[in-house]
Design a protein around this motif. Sequence first.
Motif, PDB file in Angstrom:
ATOM      1  N   GLU A  83     -47.485 -16.298 127.255  1.00  0.00           N
ATOM      2  CA  GLU A  83     -48.630 -16.864 126.550  1.00  0.00           C
ATOM      3  C   GLU A  83     -48.432 -18.357 126.270  1.00  0.00           C
ATOM      4  O   GLU A  83     -49.373 -19.138 126.342  1.00  0.00           O
ATOM      5  N   HIS A  84     -47.191 -18.758 125.969  1.00  0.00           N
ATOM      6  CA  HIS A  84     -46.901 -20.182 125.734  1.00  0.00           C
ATOM      7  C   HIS A  84     -46.957 -20.974 127.025  1.00  0.00           C
ATOM      8  O   HIS A  84     -47.462 -22.092 127.062  1.00  0.00           O
ATOM      9  N   LEU A  88     -51.724 -20.463 125.807  1.00  0.00           N
ATOM     10  CA  LEU A  88     -52.681 -19.567 125.147  1.00  0.00           C
ATOM     11  C   LEU A  88     -52.232 -19.178 123.742  1.00  0.00           C
ATOM     12  O   LEU A  88     -52.927 -18.441 123.059  1.00  0.00           O
ATOM     13  N   SER A  89     -51.036 -19.652 123.340  1.00  0.00           N
ATOM     14  CA  SER A  89     -50.462 -19.154 122.093  1.00  0.00           C
ATOM     15  C   SER A  89     -50.248 -20.255 121.066  1.00  0.00           C
ATOM     16  O   SER A  89     -49.917 -21.381 121.414  1.00  0.00           O
ATOM     17  N   ASN A  90     -50.465 -19.914 119.807  1.00  0.00           N
ATOM     18  CA  ASN A  90     -50.120 -20.820 118.697  1.00  0.00           C
ATOM     19  C   ASN A  90     -48.973 -20.228 117.888  1.00  0.00           C
ATOM     20  O   ASN A  90     -48.639 -20.715 116.814  1.00  0.00           O
ATOM     21  N   LEU A  91     -48.374 -19.165 118.384  1.00  0.00           N
ATOM     22  CA  LEU A  91     -47.336 -18.445 117.649  1.00  0.00           C
ATOM     23  C   LEU A  91     -46.008 -19.205 117.751  1.00  0.00           C
ATOM     24  O   LEU A  91     -45.604 -19.603 118.838  1.00  0.00           O
ATOM     25  N   ALA A  94     -40.396 -18.152 115.186  1.00  0.00           N
ATOM     26  CA  ALA A  94     -40.146 -17.430 113.927  1.00  0.00           C
ATOM     27  C   ALA A  94     -41.273 -16.436 113.663  1.00  0.00           C
ATOM     28  O   ALA A  94     -41.037 -15.314 113.203  1.00  0.00           O
ATOM     29  N   GLY A  95     -42.504 -16.843 113.970  1.00  0.00           N
ATOM     30  CA  GLY A  95     -43.662 -15.967 113.797  1.00  0.00           C
ATOM     31  C   GLY A  95     -43.568 -14.751 114.697  1.00  0.00           C
ATOM     32  O   GLY A  95     -43.887 -13.628 114.285  1.00  0.00           O
ATOM     33  N   TRP A  96     -43.104 -14.980 115.931  1.00  0.00           N
ATOM     34  CA  TRP A  96     -42.963 -13.858 116.867  1.00  0.00           C
ATOM     35  C   TRP A  96     -41.914 -12.869 116.349  1.00  0.00           C
ATOM     36  O   TRP A  96     -42.133 -11.657 116.361  1.00  0.00           O
ATOM     37  N   VAL A  97     -40.763 -13.420 115.875  1.00  0.00           N
ATOM     38  CA  VAL A  97     -39.692 -12.556 115.350  1.00  0.00           C
ATOM     39  C   VAL A  97     -40.210 -11.746 114.159  1.00  0.00           C
ATOM     40  O   VAL A  97     -39.958 -10.537 114.050  1.00  0.00           O
ATOM     41  N   LYS A  98     -40.962 -12.431 113.277  1.00  0.00           N
ATOM     42  CA  LYS A  98     -41.502 -11.751 112.094  1.00  0.00           C
ATOM     43  C   LYS A  98     -42.429 -10.599 112.502  1.00  0.00           C
ATOM     44  O   LYS A  98     -42.337  -9.485 111.964  1.00  0.00           O
ATOM     45  N   LYS A 195     -54.810 -18.832 120.991  1.00  0.00           N
ATOM     46  CA  LYS A 195     -55.980 -19.645 121.290  1.00  0.00           C
ATOM     47  C   LYS A 195     -57.106 -18.782 121.856  1.00  0.00           C
ATOM     48  O   LYS A 195     -58.200 -19.258 122.091  1.00  0.00           O
ATOM     49  N   LYS A 196     -56.802 -17.496 122.107  1.00  0.00           N
ATOM     50  CA  LYS A 196     -57.796 -16.600 122.700  1.00  0.00           C
ATOM     51  C   LYS A 196     -58.872 -16.232 121.676  1.00  0.00           C
ATOM     52  O   LYS A 196     -58.640 -16.299 120.476  1.00  0.00           O
ATOM     53  N   ALA A 197     -60.053 -15.834 122.181  1.00  0.00           N
ATOM     54  CA  ALA A 197     -61.155 -15.441 121.293  1.00  0.00           C
ATOM     55  C   ALA A 197     -61.366 -13.941 121.381  1.00  0.00           C
ATOM     56  O   ALA A 197     -61.158 -13.336 122.422  1.00  0.00           O
ATOM     57  N   ASN A 198     -61.796 -13.360 120.257  1.00  0.00           N
ATOM     58  CA  ASN A 198     -62.003 -11.919 120.234  1.00  0.00           C
ATOM     59  C   ASN A 198     -62.982 -11.543 119.119  1.00  0.00           C
ATOM     60  O   ASN A 198     -63.087 -12.255 118.118  1.00  0.00           O
ATOM     61  N   ALA A 199     -63.666 -10.452 119.319  1.00  0.00           N
ATOM     62  CA  ALA A 199     -64.555  -9.913 118.288  1.00  0.00           C
ATOM     63  C   ALA A 199     -64.586  -8.412 118.485  1.00  0.00           C
ATOM     64  O   ALA A 199     -64.462  -7.939 119.610  1.00  0.00           O
ATOM     65  N   ALA A 200     -64.738  -7.674 117.389  1.00  0.00           N
ATOM     66  CA  ALA A 200     -64.713  -6.222 117.540  1.00  0.00           C
ATOM     67  C   ALA A 200     -65.412  -5.530 116.383  1.00  0.00           C
ATOM     68  O   ALA A 200     -65.609  -6.109 115.308  1.00  0.00           O
ATOM     69  N   LEU A 201     -65.794  -4.285 116.653  1.00  0.00           N
ATOM     70  CA  LEU A 201     -66.311  -3.390 115.634  1.00  0.00           C
ATOM     71  C   LEU A 201     -65.158  -2.428 115.391  1.00  0.00           C
ATOM     72  O   LEU A 201     -64.746  -1.726 116.313  1.00  0.00           O
ATOM     73  N   VAL A 202     -64.580  -2.436 114.195  1.00  0.00           N
ATOM     74  CA  VAL A 202     -63.376  -1.628 113.958  1.00  0.00           C
ATOM     75  C   VAL A 202     -63.589  -0.675 112.783  1.00  0.00           C
ATOM     76  O   VAL A 202     -64.552  -0.810 112.030  1.00  0.00           O
ATOM     77  N   GLY A 203     -62.656   0.267 112.640  1.00  0.00           N
ATOM     78  CA  GLY A 203     -62.692   1.205 111.526  1.00  0.00           C
ATOM     79  C   GLY A 203     -63.594   2.387 111.807  1.00  0.00           C
ATOM     80  O   GLY A 203     -64.209   2.491 112.870  1.00  0.00           O
TER      81      GLY A 203
END
Length: 367
Positions: A83-84, A88-91, A94-98, A195-203
């Motif tokens: 992704e990097h 495509l990634s802003n992670l 440290a964030g990935w490890v977390k 950096k990717k976009a997403n939308a969903a109906l969840v639950g």
Amino acid sequence: MEDSARVKRYHRTGRILSVAGFLVDLAILLTLLLTGWTITLRTLAVHCTTRPWVAVLIYLGLFGIITHVTGLPLNFLQGFWLEHRYGLSNLTLAGWVKDELKGVALGGALAALGVEFLYAAIRRWPEHWWILCAVVFIGFFILLANLAPILIFPIFFKFKPLENPSLTERLLELSRRAGTRIKGVFEWKLSEKSKKANAALVGLGNTRRIVLSDTLLAQFQDEEVEAVLAHEFGHHVHRHMFQGIAIQGGTTFLGFYLIHRTLGWLSPHFGFQGAADFANLPLLALVTVGLSLLLLPAVNAHSRAMERQADAYALRAISSRDAFISSMEKLAELNLAERQPHPWIVLIFHSHPSIEKRIAFARQLPA
Ligand SMILES: [Zn+2]
């Protein structure tokens, strides 16, 4: 529009990493089984305690460490490096490890719950455990679908109610036309990681909600967001979730039945002391993986048919097909989607029709 070399490379690398990850998992399960190491781990666990459930937990812990550590390099390459490399990634690392640690804790807790229940059922009802387990596991999947938006998603992402009254009202109106009740529209802080976009109906039921990534909100016009959500409501109108639960349910029954038969048949060959001997966990996992792999093309074909139905609904539900087409274009651009994947790749791996096919479908409708 032809895919660029960069897009093709991104997807080819992703597929190679997924297949490699799958093969590593397979190799570990086969190694544990064929070398008898699984029996060694079980003997070790049984030596530590007289309580069967504690022994199961110790074995599962060792099994989890082995499978997770061997899978880690490919997890890293897929989830962070790839992704990097393609921007495509802003992670952060440290964030990935977390996130990995959170995933291990959550996955470990769910696995412990499932595996403990499974072996308790086998000990208690050696002939009919598979029926009970299938029913309980299906019930648990449904409960998880209900709880995920309030218990699981917030562990990994931040959400807040959408601060855009006109867009919120527009989406609620869309949900009313689709005949579904929605408990709110939320902004999903995806940009902290991607950096990717997403939308969903969840639950499910009282947790049913719309989530829109901030990356999507930053780039999409209101009518494009509406087009994306109209597709999601298409799934609702055509009752795809019930179809999904029915298929998942049938597969779960079949899977547990096959495990039951395989254990009866193969246990003596691997030195297991009956079906309740948890040293058989790698065999159980292999049956599950084998069945999923066999069913994958059929499950994906069914999913692509549902996606086409949802697109057809979306195009009827919104006033302009141009908004649908431009939302597809933007999603393809932001998510580096493959517009023209090879038909064989689609047949095996893709749960959605290609962007090119979806746009062509929208264009052939009368304006
Ligand atoms: Zn869909």
